[in-house]
Design an enzyme around this catalytic site. Structure first.
Site, PDB file in Angstrom:
ATOM      1  N   LYS A  35       0.845  -1.201   0.000  1.00  0.00           N
ATOM      2  CA  LYS A  35       0.000   0.000   0.000  1.00  0.00           C
ATOM      3  C   LYS A  35       0.879   1.250   0.000  1.00  0.00           C
ATOM      4  O   LYS A  35       2.093   1.157   0.228  1.00  0.00           O
ATOM      5  CB  LYS A  35      -0.915  -0.024   1.229  1.00  0.00           C
ATOM      6  CG  LYS A  35      -0.178   0.004   2.564  1.00  0.00           C
ATOM      7  CD  LYS A  35      -1.089  -0.411   3.702  1.00  0.00           C
ATOM      8  CE  LYS A  35      -0.372  -0.302   5.043  1.00  0.00           C
ATOM      9  NZ  LYS A  35      -1.121  -0.968   6.120  1.00  0.00           N
ATOM     10  N   TYR A 252      15.050  29.482  10.103  1.00  0.00           N
ATOM     11  CA  TYR A 252      13.774  30.065  10.495  1.00  0.00           C
ATOM     12  C   TYR A 252      13.561  29.872  11.989  1.00  0.00           C
ATOM     13  O   TYR A 252      13.820  28.787  12.529  1.00  0.00           O
ATOM     14  CB  TYR A 252      12.634  29.369   9.744  1.00  0.00           C
ATOM     15  CG  TYR A 252      12.606  29.670   8.263  1.00  0.00           C
ATOM     16  CD1 TYR A 252      12.471  30.976   7.791  1.00  0.00           C
ATOM     17  CD2 TYR A 252      12.693  28.633   7.335  1.00  0.00           C
ATOM     18  CE1 TYR A 252      12.430  31.235   6.427  1.00  0.00           C
ATOM     19  CE2 TYR A 252      12.647  28.892   5.974  1.00  0.00           C
ATOM     20  CZ  TYR A 252      12.516  30.188   5.529  1.00  0.00           C
ATOM     21  OH  TYR A 252      12.470  30.450   4.181  1.00  0.00           O
TER      22      TYR A 252
HETATM   23  C1  LIG Z   1      -0.403  -1.975   6.702  1.00  0.00           C
HETATM   24  C2  LIG Z   1      -0.980  -3.273   7.059  1.00  0.00           C
HETATM   25  C3  LIG Z   1      -0.165  -4.396   7.255  1.00  0.00           C
HETATM   26  C4  LIG Z   1       1.346  -4.330   7.250  1.00  0.00           C
HETATM   27  O1  LIG Z   1       1.784  -3.808   8.475  1.00  0.00           O
HETATM   28  P1  LIG Z   1       3.355  -3.632   8.804  1.00  0.00           P
HETATM   29  O2  LIG Z   1       3.376  -3.164  10.195  1.00  0.00           O
HETATM   30  O3  LIG Z   1       3.862  -2.600   7.848  1.00  0.00           O
HETATM   31  O4  LIG Z   1       3.980  -4.948   8.589  1.00  0.00           O
HETATM   32  C5  LIG Z   1      -0.790  -5.609   7.477  1.00  0.00           C
HETATM   33  N1  LIG Z   1      -2.144  -5.704   7.535  1.00  0.00           N
HETATM   34  C6  LIG Z   1      -2.948  -4.641   7.391  1.00  0.00           C
HETATM   35  C7  LIG Z   1      -4.414  -4.810   7.482  1.00  0.00           C
HETATM   36  C8  LIG Z   1      -2.403  -3.390   7.153  1.00  0.00           C
HETATM   37  O5  LIG Z   1      -3.198  -2.331   7.020  1.00  0.00           O
END
Ligand SMILES: *Cc1c(COP(=O)(O)O)cnc(C)c1O
Length: 354
Positions: A35, A252
């Protein structure tokens, strides 16, 4: 000469990290979580490097369709499922598996054409209270799915809120297992932290994300210790040097004031590249392979690095913001955030090299 910032993405690191996941969960199939554009590493690049994975999980249906059309045959799971009837039908048409996390999504199943056209992953809320059916309601959802003409296969899934923390997974695991005991269907529970730490969560499918990109999910164990290699290294160079006298301030808001004479380097990297603006004063950074620290406030396109102990460093010196030699977890900790956020935050203007 182009602006010297670059993100280096290592295919071999991604491949290595997938092997680490396989070794840690040898009995489970691996659903590589890609993702957020592969956690900022680039969707098609990551899919290619991780093509030995048994499945891919992501959110955007167009991205999922793109992977299918690129020829990936493995399971592709939409982690938030479909958002409307058209999405559900599109998912069925491209053989994309859909999470079903709420009652309103059950109703969308009627949009799927034909019989047995869709694989669904029923999400059980085991205590995180984000997505999913409470165990009491999940039984009824399960009955609806089993009776629905469009449903082909059903997988039960849940997600842990504290697999990386001292709290662990005992309570949510017990809740999920209590519910799942009544059904003979595949199960999926583990994110990276659970995959690495709790074999009892492996089930049929593990869902690693972060670890595949070479970052540790744990505060107390570094990536190297886990055998992981950073997949993204963000590099730039020093483009100017300032000599400070005692009392001089920088940046800044004048967040830093020199107590004594100092040399500082101006690095071509800022928050518009995805470097956290909150990483002021004291965030570790590598200059010419040596650890030093940021000073002052990060600006849009530049930040300050202390060169006082690096007399040989100057204009053109190589800077590593995170990645090889500078764990993204350490940068994240100093900036008050998580490595997840830093990796995803890389912006489109940063050129990627593989
Ligand atoms: C993002 C996600 C993962 C992966 O999690 P990590 O901590 O990056 O390994 C697994 N399952 C779901 C449902 C997620 O949203």
């Amino acid at each position: 000469m182009p602006r010297p910032i670059q993100a280096h993405i290592s295919q071999s690191a991604l491949e290595n990290n997938l092997r680490v996941a396989r070794r840690a969960a040898p009995s489970a199939r691996i659903m590589a979580v890609i993702k957020a554009d592969g956690y900022g590493h680039g969707l098609s690049r990551v899919a290619e490097a991780l093509s030995a994975a048994d499945g891919f999980a992501l959110l955007d249906i167009q991205d999922a369709v793109q992977l299918r059309e690129a020829g990936y045959r493995q399971t592709i799971l939409l982690l938030e499922g479909a958002f409307n009837a058209g999405g559900m039908a599109l998912a069925a048409g491209h053989d994309l598996a859909c999470v079903i996390h709420s009652a309103w999504q059950l109703a969308l199943l009627d949009a799927c054409p034909g019989r047995g056209s869709l694989d669904v992953w029923l999400k059980v809320n085991s205590g995180m209270n984000r997505l999913g059916f409470a165990p009491q309601q999940a039984a009824q959802a399960m009955e609806q799915l089993r009776g629905h003409r469009a449903v082909r296969g059903i997988t039960l899934m849940t997600h842990f809120a504290n697999a990386d923390e001292a709290r662990g997974i005992a309570e949510p695991l017990a809740r999920f297992n209590d519910f799942a005991a009544s059904y003979r269907v595949p199960r999926s529970l583990a994110n990276s932290a659970a995959l690495l730490r709790y074999p009892e969560t492996h089930g049929d499918w593990v869902r690693p994300g972060l670890m595949l990109y070479g970052a540790s999910p744990f505060a107390e164990a570094g990536a190297r210790q886990l055998g992981l290699q950073p997949a993204m290294t963000l590099r730039s160079r020093i483009i100017a040097v300032q000599e400070l006298s005692p009392g001089d301030e920088i940046g800044y808001g004048a967040l830093f004031r020199a107590e004594h004479a100092m040399r500082i380097g101006i690095v071509a990297c800022g928050y518009a590249d995805g470097y956290p603006r909150h990483a002021s004063n004291g965030t570790p950074v590598l200059v010419d392979g040596q650890v030093t620290q940021t000073l002052g406030r990060v600006s849009m396109d530049m930040l300050y690095a202390d060169l006082s102990k690096l007399p040989q460093a100057g204009v053109g010196s190589a800077v590593t913001l995170w990645g090889e030699g500078m764990p993204v977890e350490e940068v994240a900790r100093a900036a008050g955030t998580a490595s997840y956020e830093l990796l995803c935050a890389l912006t489109a203007r940063v050129p990627v090299v593989v």
